[in-house]
Design a protein around this motif. Structure first.
Motif, mmCIF file in Angstrom:
data_model
loop_
_atom_site.group_PDB
_atom_site.id
_atom_site.type_symbol
_atom_site.label_atom_id
_atom_site.label_comp_id
_atom_site.label_asym_id
_atom_site.label_seq_id
_atom_site.Cartn_x
_atom_site.Cartn_y
_atom_site.Cartn_z
ATOM 1 N N TYR A 192 6.025 7.133 0.128
ATOM 2 C CA TYR A 192 6.040 5.631 -0.055
ATOM 3 C C TYR A 192 6.283 4.980 1.136
ATOM 4 N N LEU A 193 6.082 5.709 2.426
ATOM 5 C CA LEU A 193 6.517 4.997 3.483
ATOM 6 C C LEU A 193 5.399 3.727 4.103
ATOM 7 N N ALA A 194 4.137 4.095 3.601
ATOM 8 C CA ALA A 194 3.563 2.848 3.927
ATOM 9 C C ALA A 194 3.819 1.558 3.262
ATOM 10 N N THR A 195 4.603 1.749 2.129
ATOM 11 C CA THR A 195 5.275 0.346 1.330
ATOM 12 C C THR A 195 6.098 -0.247 2.522
ATOM 13 N N PHE A 196 6.812 0.404 3.437
ATOM 14 C CA PHE A 196 7.610 -0.234 4.168
ATOM 15 C C PHE A 196 7.081 -0.579 5.642
ATOM 16 N N GLY A 197 6.398 0.041 6.112
ATOM 17 C CA GLY A 197 5.858 -0.034 7.406
ATOM 18 C C GLY A 197 4.517 0.606 7.700
ATOM 19 N N PRO A 198 3.990 0.429 8.907
ATOM 20 C CA PRO A 198 2.792 1.292 9.591
ATOM 21 C C PRO A 198 3.022 2.493 10.163
ATOM 22 N N TYR A 199 3.531 3.444 9.187
ATOM 23 C CA TYR A 199 3.990 4.923 9.678
ATOM 24 C C TYR A 199 2.370 5.603 9.801
ATOM 25 N N PHE A 200 1.426 5.390 9.170
ATOM 26 C CA PHE A 200 0.357 5.943 9.359
ATOM 27 C C PHE A 200 -0.818 5.033 10.064
ATOM 28 N N THR A 201 -1.726 5.725 10.550
ATOM 29 C CA THR A 201 -2.863 5.022 11.219
ATOM 30 C C THR A 201 -4.305 5.694 10.934
ATOM 31 N N ASP A 202 -5.173 4.755 10.769
ATOM 32 C CA ASP A 202 -6.597 5.312 10.737
ATOM 33 C C ASP A 202 -7.330 5.331 11.785
ATOM 34 N N ALA A 203 -6.834 5.328 13.075
ATOM 35 C CA ALA A 203 -7.510 5.455 14.018
ATOM 36 C C ALA A 203 -7.615 6.898 14.393
ATOM 37 N N HIS A 204 -6.670 7.667 13.872
ATOM 38 C CA HIS A 204 -6.697 9.211 14.098
ATOM 39 C C HIS A 204 -7.017 9.907 12.679
ATOM 40 N N HIS A 205 -7.288 10.944 12.597
ATOM 41 C CA HIS A 205 -7.451 11.751 11.378
ATOM 42 C C HIS A 205 -7.005 13.192 11.622
ATOM 43 N N THR A 206 -6.471 13.743 10.485
ATOM 44 C CA THR A 206 -6.137 15.088 10.415
ATOM 45 C C THR A 206 -6.622 15.732 9.243
ATOM 46 N N PRO A 207 -6.186 17.204 9.067
ATOM 47 C CA PRO A 207 -6.910 17.891 7.734
ATOM 48 C C PRO A 207 -6.279 17.457 6.598
ATOM 49 N N TRP A 208 -5.314 16.509 6.868
ATOM 50 C CA TRP A 208 -4.530 16.178 5.546
ATOM 51 C C TRP A 208 -4.694 14.562 5.606
ATOM 52 N N GLY A 209 -5.856 13.935 6.138
ATOM 53 C CA GLY A 209 -5.881 12.518 5.964
ATOM 54 C C GLY A 209 -5.334 11.852 7.301
ATOM 55 N N TRP A 210 -4.969 10.367 7.028
ATOM 56 C CA TRP A 210 -4.471 9.739 7.995
ATOM 57 C C TRP A 210 -3.373 10.354 8.850
ATOM 58 N N ALA A 211 -3.438 10.014 10.395
ATOM 59 C CA ALA A 211 -2.464 10.681 11.134
ATOM 60 C C ALA A 211 -1.264 9.590 11.130
ATOM 61 N N VAL A 212 0.032 10.471 11.502
ATOM 62 C CA VAL A 212 1.295 9.683 11.706
ATOM 63 C C VAL A 212 0.884 8.834 12.750
ATOM 64 N N ASN A 213 1.355 7.244 12.747
ATOM 65 C CA ASN A 213 1.132 6.679 13.897
ATOM 66 C C ASN A 213 2.033 6.562 15.022
ATOM 67 N N LEU A 214 1.559 7.515 16.070
ATOM 68 C CA LEU A 214 2.572 7.609 17.299
ATOM 69 C C LEU A 214 2.042 6.796 18.481
ATOM 70 N N ASP A 215 1.133 6.038 18.263
ATOM 71 C CA ASP A 215 0.464 5.345 19.456
ATOM 72 C C ASP A 215 0.008 3.938 19.332
ATOM 73 N N GLY A 216 -0.062 3.740 17.952
ATOM 74 C CA GLY A 216 -0.592 2.100 17.794
ATOM 75 C C GLY A 216 0.381 1.185 17.577
ATOM 76 N N PRO A 217 -0.201 0.077 17.205
ATOM 77 C CA PRO A 217 0.945 -1.105 16.923
ATOM 78 C C PRO A 217 2.198 -0.623 16.198
ATOM 79 N N ASP A 218 3.261 -1.075 16.564
ATOM 80 C CA ASP A 218 4.693 -0.703 15.759
ATOM 81 C C ASP A 218 4.996 0.564 15.800
ATOM 82 N N SER A 219 4.254 1.586 16.764
ATOM 83 C CA SER A 219 4.665 3.000 16.573
ATOM 84 C C SER A 219 5.995 3.217 17.341
ATOM 85 N N ASP A 220 6.608 2.335 17.898
ATOM 86 C CA ASP A 220 7.971 2.781 18.748
ATOM 87 C C ASP A 220 8.851 3.057 17.835
#
Length: 590
Positions: A192-220
């Motif tokens: 349920y992390l996406a309910t709270f904030g942009p924990y994931f990003t569609d800018a990158h993809h992994t074998p499991w789907g969207w990547a964890v947002n390490l470099d996009g907006p609000d990634s700090d």
């Protein structure tokens, strides 16, 4: 925890704290945080509602007693009275690592039950216990790589309080603890992390789907979430190391990579706590920069302390079993064992990988990177569990080859890792098992597993991951230790580990010092004044030893006279320099 807080930067109408039928409106703070001064009480159940939506668990929940879909529970982490006040940490150089899965290590499948077998590990010579992921996931059974509450310990294992007791018990026996953590993705159910904030990003993809947002907006704040998670395990649960799952899937385009930041914070916390803390990566890149120390100003490598060396496993697996399907094909090369045992942990160090269809890897500089930074193994949860029926090496080869593999691993320049039960040749398989509560997901996993192996004609042999019996069949049977064949192998492992500890040449981490030669089914490994002879052929051979030695460990082998040894089929002989204190009678004769 002085008050309830949650990060929800996209909330527009507000965030409510939900305590049963009561709702408490949180106040907006800085940087997307919402909070209230209401003090949490241990045992209290709570959730958060964003913009009037369904109540969801706290992203930083420490306990999910009713599973990841239900409210969180307040836990007092200070309630445990620690008994490891004089713990000085577990060195990684010279370590023996032991990977285990709490749910199948014992029939009870709990931390408290696992404590009952820690003396076995200490007596064996293990120094670091690596625990597979414990983050909460739906259902009771699973490998743990689909965790969704990264701060909460899976309830079926006993929760965080039981984990604290386990770590404390390990430290009091001189055992360090490494925890396997998964930061590259979360599980498909209860996330349920996406309910709270942009924990994931569609800018990158992994074998499991969207990547964890390490470099996009609000990634700090997303990075801070993961950094705080690592700090939590180190500071509040007292673990000594983290094994980082598939770091190649942590996609980060920033100048300072997340892993570099994690390494810097871990080193800083290590200095603060006064004992070593370690980060061990699983990486598919074969890049020594992963474990190259950071230099002043941020140059150099990522600064992680060690990484798994899968190429060593692959070369030894092919040598012992003769299997050459899939990615094992490259390791059928005659020089593969000599290369990974004598020169480098990376068989692919810029060479062509036929499985990938391209060149792969980078050379390791032996003057810059010692062998102990690479964790090598004969078996792991991946290499066993991802086989169609989860068959262990003990189900693929005779005992003599198990003994040979153990000798090659435990006299190597790398950090050896054993997989639970390996030391006695456990007869139980270790299979892929799940307990998904979502019917559609459960059906998809069961069908997908069969389809994965259908092209090899193995579909009818694949156990149903969702069946309770699959996990039960994968549970160790400790009574096997009383059986002669298993006890014999256990003594062999214990002897090799003792010799590695007592004789510096057998654990020398310098790469390129081993003289490894292969002639057909015979491997000759020279480590300083020590000589390891392995005969994987089916005939008895008389082999020259090149000098006078004494027998340190023998499996179906012995010295004929000074300068010559006799090895039967699938035999191993470890020889050392003759000393005034050592005698051949002290040798282990498997």
């Amino acid at each position: 925890m002085t008050g309830y807080r949650v990060w929800a930067p996209a909330a527009e109408q507000g965030v409510d704290l939900v305590l049963g039928d009561e709702r408490v409106a949180l106040e907006r703070g800085d940087d997307g945080w919402w909070q209230t001064d209401r003090a949490p009480r241990p045992g209290e159940r709570y959730a958060f509602s964003v913009d009037g939506g369904d109540p969801r668990p706290d992203p930083r929940s420490l306990s999910q007693p009713d599973g990841p879909h239900e409210p969180s529970e307040v836990v007092d982490l200070t309630a445990h009275e620690w008994g490891d006040g004089d713990w000085a940490g577990a060195p990684l150089e010279g370590a023996i690592v032991y990977e285990l899965h709490i749910g199948t290590f014992t029939p009870e499948g709990t931390f408290d039950a696992a404590v009952e077998h820690l003396d076995h590990l200490a007596d064996l010579g293990v120094t670091i216990v690596e625990v597979m992921p414990v983050a909460a996931f739906p259902g009771r059974r699973g490998w743990g790589y689909d965790g969704v509450d990264l701060f909460a310990v899976h309830e079926a294992y006993g929760g965080v309080e039981a984990f604290q007791r386990f770590v404390d018990a390990c430290h009091q026996r001189g055992l360090g603890v490494c925890l396997d953590v998964v930061y590259n993705h979360l599980g498909p159910s209860g996330n349920y992390l996406a309910t709270f904030g942009p924990y994931f990003t569609d800018a990158h993809h992994t074998p499991w789907g969207w990547a964890v947002n390490l470099d996009g907006p609000d990634s700090d704040e997303v990075r801070r979430f993961l950094l705080d998670n690592a700090r939590f395990w180190f500071r509040d649960v007292h673990v000594d190391a983290l094994r980082l799952d598939a770091v190649h899937a942590l996609i980060d385009d920033r100048a300072v990579h997340f892993l570099e930041e994690l390494a810097a914070e871990t080193d800083s916390l290590s200095r603060e706590l006064g004992h070593p803390l370690w980060l061990i990566a699983e990486s598919d890149r074969n890049d020594p920069a992963t474990v190259t120390p950071r230099r002043d100003g941020g140059s150099g490598g990522l600064g992680l302390h060690a990484q798994w060396a899968d190429d060593v496993h692959h070369a030894l697996h092919v040598l012992l079993t003769g299997e050459t399907q899939g990615y094992y094909a490259d390791f059928a090369a005659a020089d593969a064992p000599a290369k990974v045992l004598g020169r480098t942990p990376f068989f692919h160090d810029g060479t062509t990988s036929t499985f990938r269809g391209r060149r792969h890897g980078r050379p390791v500089d032996p003057d810059e990177t010692p062998g102990w930074r690479f964790v090598a193994s004969l078996q792991t949860h991946d290499q066993v569990g991802n086989r169609a029926t989860g068959d262990r090496l003990s189900q693929l080869v005779p005992p003599g080859r198990l003994a040979a593999g153990a000798a090659l691993l435990l006299t190597s320049p790398y950090t050896p890792m054993l997989f639970m039960g390996e030391e006695w040749g456990a007869s139980t398989p270790w299979q892929y098992f799940t307990d998904h509560e979502d019917p559609e997901l459960a059906r998809a996993v069961s069908q997908g597993r069969r389809a994965e192996f259908a092209e090899h004609g193995w579909a009818d042999q694949v156990p149903d991951p969702q069946a309770r019996g699959t996990a039960d069949a994968s549970t160790l049977r400790w009574e096997e230790l009383r059986e002669p064949e298993h006890a014999r192998l256990l003594e062999w492992y214990a002897t090799l580990i003792r010799l590695r500890r007592e004789r510096p040449e057998l654990r020398d981490p310098a790469l390129g010092r081993e003289d490894v030669r292969r002639e057909g089914g015979v491997l000759r490994v020279r480590r300083g004044e020590h000589l390891l002879l392995v005969n994987l052929g089916d005939e008895t051979l008389d082999l020259p030893t090149g000098g006078e030695h004494e027998v340190l460990a023998a499996w179906q082998a012995d010295l004929l006279h000074p300068g010559a040894a006799r090895l039967g089929p699938d035999a191993t002989l470890l020889l050392g320099p003759v000393t005034s204190t050592g005698t051949t009678e002290e040798a282990s004769r498997g």
